[in-house]
Scaffold this motif. Structure first.
Motif, mmCIF file in Angstrom:
data_model
loop_
_atom_site.group_PDB
_atom_site.id
_atom_site.type_symbol
_atom_site.label_atom_id
_atom_site.label_comp_id
_atom_site.label_asym_id
_atom_site.label_seq_id
_atom_site.Cartn_x
_atom_site.Cartn_y
_atom_site.Cartn_z
ATOM 1 N N ARG A 60 3.852 -30.306 -17.706
ATOM 2 C CA ARG A 60 3.789 -29.611 -16.411
ATOM 3 C C ARG A 60 3.692 -30.598 -15.258
ATOM 4 O O ARG A 60 4.339 -30.429 -14.229
ATOM 5 N N GLU A 61 2.862 -31.628 -15.426
ATOM 6 C CA GLU A 61 2.723 -32.631 -14.367
ATOM 7 C C GLU A 61 4.024 -33.405 -14.191
ATOM 8 O O GLU A 61 4.422 -33.717 -13.060
ATOM 9 N N ALA A 62 4.684 -33.734 -15.297
ATOM 10 C CA ALA A 62 5.948 -34.471 -15.223
ATOM 11 C C ALA A 62 7.027 -33.620 -14.555
ATOM 12 O O ALA A 62 7.846 -34.142 -13.787
ATOM 13 N N SER A 63 7.032 -32.323 -14.819
ATOM 14 C CA SER A 63 7.999 -31.433 -14.168
ATOM 15 C C SER A 63 7.739 -31.351 -12.671
ATOM 16 O O SER A 63 8.674 -31.395 -11.869
ATOM 17 N N LEU A 64 6.474 -31.232 -12.290
ATOM 18 C CA LEU A 64 6.124 -31.205 -10.866
ATOM 19 C C LEU A 64 6.518 -32.532 -10.208
ATOM 20 O O LEU A 64 7.037 -32.553 -9.092
ATOM 21 N N ARG A 65 6.292 -33.627 -10.907
ATOM 22 C CA ARG A 65 6.685 -34.941 -10.383
ATOM 23 C C ARG A 65 8.193 -34.992 -10.131
ATOM 24 O O ARG A 65 8.654 -35.585 -9.153
ATOM 25 N N THR A 66 8.965 -34.349 -10.997
ATOM 26 C CA THR A 66 10.417 -34.284 -10.810
ATOM 27 C C THR A 66 10.759 -33.505 -9.550
ATOM 28 O O THR A 66 11.607 -33.925 -8.762
#
Length: 115
Positions: A60-66
């Protein structure tokens, strides 16, 4: 060349219609939907930008970072002005579009092959 659908069945037609049909079969599927909701968090279905070590980073954090990276790149172009209009093709759950709407006040239409 051999092309299979998500059920492992060989597709005889490798045209763009067959690719569209295969995408619909995959994404318009309760198992796929549950997977993306529970594993990806139900907000996005794109791959994220991960930090090291990978084992300690959340999807989830990596997706938000994207989403944040994409917004930063678009902001550099000057297109993210309040009430600007955009189109997200293959938007999945529309997470990136919702992020841009909340952060910049833009209007984004989302379009998917599967409902």
């Amino acid at each position: 060349m051999r092309v299979e659908n998500s059920n492992g069945e060989t597709l005889k037609d490798t045209s763009s219609k067959a690719a569209k049909d295969n995408a619909e079969i995959y994404y318009d599927n309760d198992d796929s939907d549950r997977f993306y909701f529970h594993v990806w968090g139900g907000e996005d279905i794109h791959v994220g930008l991960y930090k090291e070590p990978l084992a300690q980073d959340e999807i989830r954090e990596a997706s938000l970072r994207t989403d944040e990276w994409l917004a930063g790149e678009l902001a550099l172009t000057g297109v993210l002005q309040p009430q600007a209009k955009g189109l997200d093709l293959g938007s999945g759950y529309g997470g990136a579009a919702r992020f841009l709407v909340r952060k910049f006040g833009v209007f984004i239409d989302c379009l998917n092959i599967a409902p």
